[in-house]
Design a protein around this motif. Structure first.
Motif, PDB file in Angstrom:
ATOM      1  N   ASN A 168      -8.377   7.248  -4.252  1.00 46.57           N
ATOM      2  CA  ASN A 168      -7.692   5.959  -4.198  1.00 46.57           C
ATOM      3  C   ASN A 168      -7.905   5.165  -5.488  1.00 46.57           C
ATOM      4  N   VAL A 169      -9.122   5.151  -5.991  1.00 43.66           N
ATOM      5  CA  VAL A 169      -9.425   4.418  -7.227  1.00 43.66           C
ATOM      6  C   VAL A 169      -8.658   5.021  -8.401  1.00 43.66           C
ATOM      7  N   ILE A 170      -8.629   6.347  -8.483  1.00 41.91           N
ATOM      8  CA  ILE A 170      -7.887   7.012  -9.562  1.00 41.91           C
ATOM      9  C   ILE A 170      -6.400   6.687  -9.451  1.00 41.91           C
ATOM     10  N   TYR A 171      -5.871   6.739  -8.250  1.00 45.66           N
ATOM     11  CA  TYR A 171      -4.460   6.459  -8.030  1.00 45.66           C
ATOM     12  C   TYR A 171      -4.127   5.021  -8.425  1.00 45.66           C
ATOM     13  N   LYS A 172      -4.954   4.071  -8.002  1.00 42.93           N
ATOM     14  CA  LYS A 172      -4.723   2.655  -8.340  1.00 42.93           C
ATOM     15  C   LYS A 172      -4.797   2.438  -9.853  1.00 42.93           C
ATOM     16  N   VAL A 200       0.869  -1.163   0.000  1.00 43.68           N
ATOM     17  CA  VAL A 200       0.000   0.000   0.000  1.00 43.68           C
ATOM     18  C   VAL A 200       0.913   1.221   0.000  1.00 43.68           C
ATOM     19  N   LYS A 201       0.754   2.059  -0.998  1.00 43.91           N
ATOM     20  CA  LYS A 201       1.614   3.235  -1.152  1.00 43.91           C
ATOM     21  C   LYS A 201       1.246   4.306  -0.124  1.00 43.91           C
ATOM     22  N   LYS A 202       2.202   5.197   0.134  1.00 43.37           N
ATOM     23  CA  LYS A 202       1.997   6.268   1.118  1.00 43.37           C
ATOM     24  C   LYS A 202       0.800   7.140   0.753  1.00 43.37           C
ATOM     25  N   LEU A 203       0.656   7.433  -0.530  1.00 42.97           N
ATOM     26  CA  LEU A 203      -0.455   8.268  -0.961  1.00 42.97           C
ATOM     27  C   LEU A 203      -1.801   7.590  -0.684  1.00 42.97           C
ATOM     28  N   GLN A 204      -1.841   6.262  -0.828  1.00 41.93           N
ATOM     29  CA  GLN A 204      -3.072   5.544  -0.518  1.00 41.93           C
ATOM     30  C   GLN A 204      -3.411   5.660   0.961  1.00 41.93           C
ATOM     31  N   TRP A 205      -2.392   5.639   1.823  1.00 42.98           N
ATOM     32  CA  TRP A 205      -2.649   5.804   3.256  1.00 42.98           C
ATOM     33  C   TRP A 205      -3.240   7.180   3.536  1.00 42.98           C
ATOM     34  N   ILE A 206      -2.815   8.182   2.767  1.00 46.87           N
ATOM     35  CA  ILE A 206      -3.396   9.525   2.927  1.00 46.87           C
ATOM     36  C   ILE A 206      -4.875   9.485   2.551  1.00 46.87           C
ATOM     37  N   PHE A 207      -5.202   8.774   1.468  1.00 44.54           N
ATOM     38  CA  PHE A 207      -6.596   8.669   1.056  1.00 44.54           C
ATOM     39  C   PHE A 207      -7.418   7.897   2.091  1.00 44.54           C
ATOM     40  N   GLY A 264     -25.437  -9.537  -3.856  1.00 48.91           N
ATOM     41  CA  GLY A 264     -24.319  -8.633  -3.595  1.00 48.91           C
ATOM     42  C   GLY A 264     -23.092  -9.378  -3.109  1.00 48.91           C
ATOM     43  N   GLN A 265     -23.304 -10.359  -2.263  1.00 46.83           N
ATOM     44  CA  GLN A 265     -22.196 -11.159  -1.723  1.00 46.83           C
ATOM     45  C   GLN A 265     -21.519 -11.980  -2.816  1.00 46.83           C
ATOM     46  N   ILE A 266     -22.306 -12.530  -3.725  1.00 45.31           N
ATOM     47  CA  ILE A 266     -21.746 -13.315  -4.838  1.00 45.31           C
ATOM     48  C   ILE A 266     -20.819 -12.440  -5.681  1.00 45.31           C
ATOM     49  N   TYR A 267     -21.314 -11.273  -6.079  1.00 40.75           N
ATOM     50  CA  TYR A 267     -20.514 -10.413  -6.948  1.00 40.75           C
ATOM     51  C   TYR A 267     -19.324  -9.806  -6.211  1.00 40.75           C
ATOM     52  N   MET A 268     -19.474  -9.508  -4.940  1.00 39.90           N
ATOM     53  CA  MET A 268     -18.337  -9.008  -4.173  1.00 39.90           C
ATOM     54  C   MET A 268     -17.267 -10.089  -4.058  1.00 39.90           C
ATOM     55  N   THR A 269     -17.685 -11.319  -3.822  1.00 40.61           N
ATOM     56  CA  THR A 269     -16.736 -12.425  -3.725  1.00 40.61           C
ATOM     57  C   THR A 269     -15.998 -12.621  -5.041  1.00 40.61           C
ATOM     58  N   LYS A 270     -16.718 -12.567  -6.153  1.00 38.88           N
ATOM     59  CA  LYS A 270     -16.067 -12.690  -7.462  1.00 38.88           C
ATOM     60  C   LYS A 270     -15.056 -11.569  -7.667  1.00 38.88           C
ATOM     61  N   ALA A 271     -15.412 -10.350  -7.268  1.00 36.26           N
ATOM     62  CA  ALA A 271     -14.499  -9.216  -7.437  1.00 36.26           C
ATOM     63  C   ALA A 271     -13.222  -9.418  -6.632  1.00 36.26           C
ATOM     64  N   PHE A 272     -13.352  -9.884  -5.388  1.00 44.59           N
ATOM     65  CA  PHE A 272     -12.168 -10.109  -4.564  1.00 44.59           C
ATOM     66  C   PHE A 272     -11.324 -11.272  -5.077  1.00 44.59           C
ATOM     67  N   GLN A 273     -11.942 -12.211  -5.768  1.00 40.18           N
ATOM     68  CA  GLN A 273     -11.185 -13.323  -6.341  1.00 40.18           C
ATOM     69  C   GLN A 273     -10.405 -12.899  -7.575  1.00 40.18           C
ATOM     70  N   ILE A 274     -10.908 -11.915  -8.295  1.00 39.51           N
ATOM     71  CA  ILE A 274     -10.305 -11.505  -9.557  1.00 39.51           C
ATOM     72  C   ILE A 274      -9.268 -10.391  -9.379  1.00 39.51           C
ATOM     73  N   ALA A 275      -9.612  -9.346  -8.625  1.00 34.59           N
ATOM     74  CA  ALA A 275      -8.756  -8.157  -8.517  1.00 34.59           C
ATOM     75  C   ALA A 275      -8.043  -8.128  -7.165  1.00 34.59           C
ATOM     76  N   SER A 276      -7.105  -7.201  -7.052  1.00 36.86           N
ATOM     77  CA  SER A 276      -6.368  -7.077  -5.793  1.00 36.86           C
ATOM     78  C   SER A 276      -7.269  -6.479  -4.721  1.00 36.86           C
ATOM     79  N   ASN A 277      -6.952  -6.810  -3.514  1.00 33.32           N
ATOM     80  CA  ASN A 277      -7.730  -6.373  -2.361  1.00 33.32           C
ATOM     81  C   ASN A 277      -7.779  -4.853  -2.266  1.00 33.32           C
TER      82      ASN A 277
END
Length: 184
Positions: free
Chosen positions: A175-179, A18-25, A118-131
């Motif tokens: 944070n989303v823009i930075y990532k 986690v970058k320093k700028l993300q911690w600021i966000f 919502g739980q199904i799609y959230m789980t799929k998102a966490f399986q595919i992309a970084s936390n």
């Protein structure tokens, strides 16, 4: 708060950076929570404590789902999550149980169906992309909660609540823009 806890757990359990700028966000979002609680006297401290504990466990769940990865089907993960939530939530609500009446059954059923989807799609998102990419999107719940609170329940938000909510959403967007820029 769950995305902040998820970022902390991800550092130790997933070895994500986690970058320093993300911690600021993240700090901006946390400051928004502090403003909501500290300057809005309508917030119940016990309720805030429960929400804080919930965020802690939610952050841990996000990291565990990411750690499992694509090893298990999302339905298996959601099934375990729902069973544990029903057992814990059910046992904690026994003392204050109220049987639903009339249309409340429909609301309860809708809560279950939409929560499951919502739980199904959230789980799929966490399986595919970084936390650290997915978890901050949980702050979008704030927007939907405010809109539904105003439109369905006639809630009125104080100036400080809106400032806090704005800080939370701004931290998320930054944070989303930075990532996104880091991925390119």
């Amino acid at each position: 708060m769950a995305p902040i806890f998820a970022a902390v757990f991800a550092i130790f359990l997933l070895k994500e950076r986690v970058k320093k700028l993300q911690w600021i966000f993240f700090s901006m979002a946390f400051a928004g929570v502090i403003i909501i609680k500290g300057l809005d006297t309508q917030i119940n401290s016990y309720g805030l404590l429960l929400a804080f504990i919930s965020a802690l466990f939610s952050g841990l769940v996000y990291v565990v789902i990411s750690k499992i990865g694509k090893g298990d089907h999302p339905l298996v993960i959601v099934n375990y999550f729902m069973v544990i939530a029903a057992l814990v939530g059910g046992s904690l609500s026994i003392a204050d149980w109220t049987t639903p009446i009339g249309i409340e059954w429909l609301f309860l059923f809708s809560l279950g169906v939409f929560g499951f989807l919502g739980q199904i799609y959230m789980t799929k998102a966490f399986q595919i992309a970084s936390n650290t990419q997915v978890a901050p999107l949980k702050y979008l719940e704030v927007i939907f909660t405010v809109l539904l609170g105003i439109s369905l329940f006639g809630e009125i938000y104080t100036f400080w609540s809106l400032i806090g909510i704005g800080m939370i959403i701004t931290g998320l967007i930054l944070n989303v823009i930075y990532k996104a820029k880091q991925s390119n």
